[in-house]
Structure formats: C-alpha cells, structure tokens
Design a protein around this motif. Sequence first.
Motif, PDB file in Angstrom:
ATOM      1  N   GLU A 134     -28.407   2.034  13.097  1.00 60.76           N
ATOM      2  CA  GLU A 134     -28.657   0.674  12.389  1.00 60.76           C
ATOM      3  C   GLU A 134     -26.945   1.109  10.885  1.00 60.76           C
ATOM      4  N   PRO A 135     -26.842  -0.311  10.823  1.00 61.95           N
ATOM      5  CA  PRO A 135     -25.758   0.496   9.584  1.00 61.95           C
ATOM      6  C   PRO A 135     -26.231   0.179   8.018  1.00 61.95           C
TER       7      PRO A 135
ATOM      8  N   ASP B  30     -27.232  -4.485   5.272  1.00 61.80           N
ATOM      9  CA  ASP B  30     -26.648  -5.171   6.918  1.00 61.80           C
ATOM     10  C   ASP B  30     -27.016  -5.081   8.553  1.00 61.80           C
ATOM     11  N   ARG B  31     -27.114  -6.051   9.195  1.00 56.32           N
ATOM     12  CA  ARG B  31     -27.695  -5.594  11.369  1.00 56.32           C
ATOM     13  C   ARG B  31     -26.623  -5.864  11.865  1.00 56.32           C
ATOM     14  N   ARG B  32     -27.275  -5.590  12.807  1.00 54.80           N
ATOM     15  CA  ARG B  32     -26.375  -4.875  13.854  1.00 54.80           C
ATOM     16  C   ARG B  32     -25.863  -5.596  14.122  1.00 54.80           C
TER      17      ARG B  32
ATOM     18  N   LYS C  82     -22.549   1.471  12.656  1.00 59.44           N
ATOM     19  CA  LYS C  82     -21.428   0.508  12.345  1.00 59.44           C
ATOM     20  C   LYS C  82     -20.823   0.074  13.625  1.00 59.44           C
TER      21      LYS C  82
ATOM     22  N   LYS D 141     -21.224  -3.592  11.075  1.00 59.94           N
ATOM     23  CA  LYS D 141     -22.490  -4.543  11.460  1.00 59.94           C
ATOM     24  C   LYS D 141     -21.833  -6.313  11.821  1.00 59.94           C
TER      25      LYS D 141
END
Length: 399
Positions: free
Chosen positions: A194-195, A199-201, A326, A328
């Motif tokens: 997960e970032p 934030d989202r992948r 990382k 994101k």
Amino acid sequence: MRFHIAPPRRDRQRTINLALTAILALTVSAQHGRLRAQTPHAGPSAKVSAKGTTTEGHLKQRITVVVDNLSDWIKAKPENDPKKLQLVLDGRFLKGVTADYLGENSSILKFDLTQNPDNRDAWTALLSKSRGATVPLSVALSDQPAFPSDATLKLIVFYPPSLTVGVILVLITLLIIFIVLAIKSDIIRDPGPEPEAGDRRYYSLARSQMAWWLFVVAAAYLYIYLVTGNYDTLTSSVLALIGISAATGLGSMAIDSSQNGATEDKRNSLAGEQLSVQTRIAQLQADIQANPPPANLDDLKKELADKQGRLLEMQAAIKSLPQPGKPKSQGFLRDILKDDSGVTFHRFQIAAWTVVLGVIFVRSVLQDLAMPEFNATLLGLMGISSGTYIGFKFPSATP
C-alpha cells in the motif's frame, strides 16, 4: 311445264359459310359449358380481417387470425390447405409458423409465434428493426402471394415486462456495486504494498479490460435473452475475447508479483549483506586501533577500505530499489496508460482496441440479436496487442 331456277353461285357460297359459322359457334358454346361444369366457382377472394385478429403479440404467444371467405378459398382448389398457410409479418414469411385450422366452415386460424432455424433471420429483422412497432399481418402459402389484409400486429419485444425490469435492475445494481468497489477497494488495482496513508495503488489496465468484457458480454447476453428467449447464444469469438482478456490479466498479475517478489528478495539480500559488512567494518576498525598494532595492519587497512566501498555500493543499490507502497494512483486514465517511463503506446494500443471491439460488439448485438463472430485475424490482432503489453511489462519497474 315448270322450270326450276338454281340460285346464283355467290348466294350458295354465302349460305354454306353461314351454316359452318353456326355449327362452330354451337361447338364452342357446348365446350365452354362443359368447362364451366367441370370447374368449381372460386367465389369471393380470401382476405385477412382486422376484426377479430390479435392486435398485439410476442414470441411464444398464440395469436388468432380471422380470414374472411376462408371456406370458399378452401373449396376453390384441392391444393388450398389451410394447415399449410404460413404467417407473414411485415412482408416476411415466418417459415414453420403454420396455421392451426379450427375446422370446416371456420374463418379462424391460430398461429404460435415461435422461432426455429428456418425463420430466425426473419424474426431477427422484425425484432431488431421493429422494436415495439406495428407491422402488417397476413397469411400465405409458401409459394404464393400473401392474402389481402387490413390487419396489423404490434410486436411486444420485451416480455414479460416484470422480468425485463427485474433483469435491468439487477444489472444496474451490479454495475453500481462494481463502480463503488473499484473506487473504494483494490478490485481493479495492481497488487503490491500500500502507498502512504491517503494514497491508493495504480489502476490495472489488464484488470480493467477484464471488467470491461465482463459487463459488455453479460449485458449483451441478457439483452438477447429478453428479446428472443434464447440462452444458448455465446459464440467462440466471445470465448476467445474473454480468454485473451483473462490471459492478459493473469500474465500481468504474474509479472507484477514476480517483480514485487524479486524486488523484496533483492532488498532483503542487500540488507543482510549490509549488516554483515557493517559488522566486519566495526571489527576491522577495532583491530586496526589495537595497541600494539597487529602485524597485518596493512592488510587490515586494505580490507577496511574495500568493505567501506562495498557498503557505499549497497546503500546506493538499496536506495535505487522501488520503495514499498510506491507509486501512488494518479487517476484512472493516466494509470492505465502510464508505466514508469510515462504514457506508452503499447498501453494506449490495447486500450483503444478494447474500446473499438466493444463498440462493434454492442452494435452487432443490437442489429443482429446475436453475439458477433470475429474472424481469426481480428482476434489475432487483439492477442498481439495483449502480448505486446505483457512483453513490455518485463523490463518495467512500475506494476
């Protein structure tokens, strides 16, 4: 003494001609009378009447057709068999949809609105181009023109309405649930750590393609079922498209997992070696500072310099590895078109061909009420695009 005067030759010839003409006229008249006696009177022509004829109908329904002067038509010729009459809608003969005649002196015919291989094309044209429209209705023998008619039939395409509404609601509900999951969860995002918080992948191009074909095929399948009642409509082309999409998704996931696993293995290996080197450097420094100095002081100093150089190399290597969590997400469209080098043509290519084939797919279903059959060349092109996308993921550091 009496004398007999003969008529002139001209008068005698005229008399003969008149006699022959009279004989000929009598012969023709007699022959005509015999013909009239042998041929039954056709009577008034048969006509499909709007009065009493069903005005609305749908597939699998039994409709009533009233034919005026039907009994006279049956008696006119031996080959006039009412059970061989076929239904004609909008000028199209529905082969196999033949009449059920109720009996002598009846003007009523019954027809079952059913599909079969012989009339499938006619039904497809009627249902796809006449959605909810009123079309002319008549009957005819297979090798003769249709009866005159003032009757019409309103085609009910979606029946029963409750089933149609239910299927549409289920499909819309599933689509809404999927969209919410796509936004809130990782259902179509790339795997990996997960970032940072908030934030989202990245959105995954391969998983998005799988979702696209899932809903396109499901909606088309349900549409064909609602209109025609057929549920055996999947084609080899559909299976090929789903297979290409699934293979792309599986390949992408395998490469992503492999890359993530290889990165973590390399990070762990470097971290372990770094700890070992740091321990050895500390030991070497202690040995070099010993009093009295060791006999192999020069060797120890040389080894210390080598270890310190190696330590710097490992620190640089660890720093160059992709950091956990990382990169994101930068938005759906940018995510599916970008890798670590920016927007790439191979990603754009597979996305474009997916949309193009989807549009053709939907148009074919609406027009032909059947799943399309793509040729091998077109499917091969789609496969090449997917293969190119998978191939370019190997050297890429971005999932």
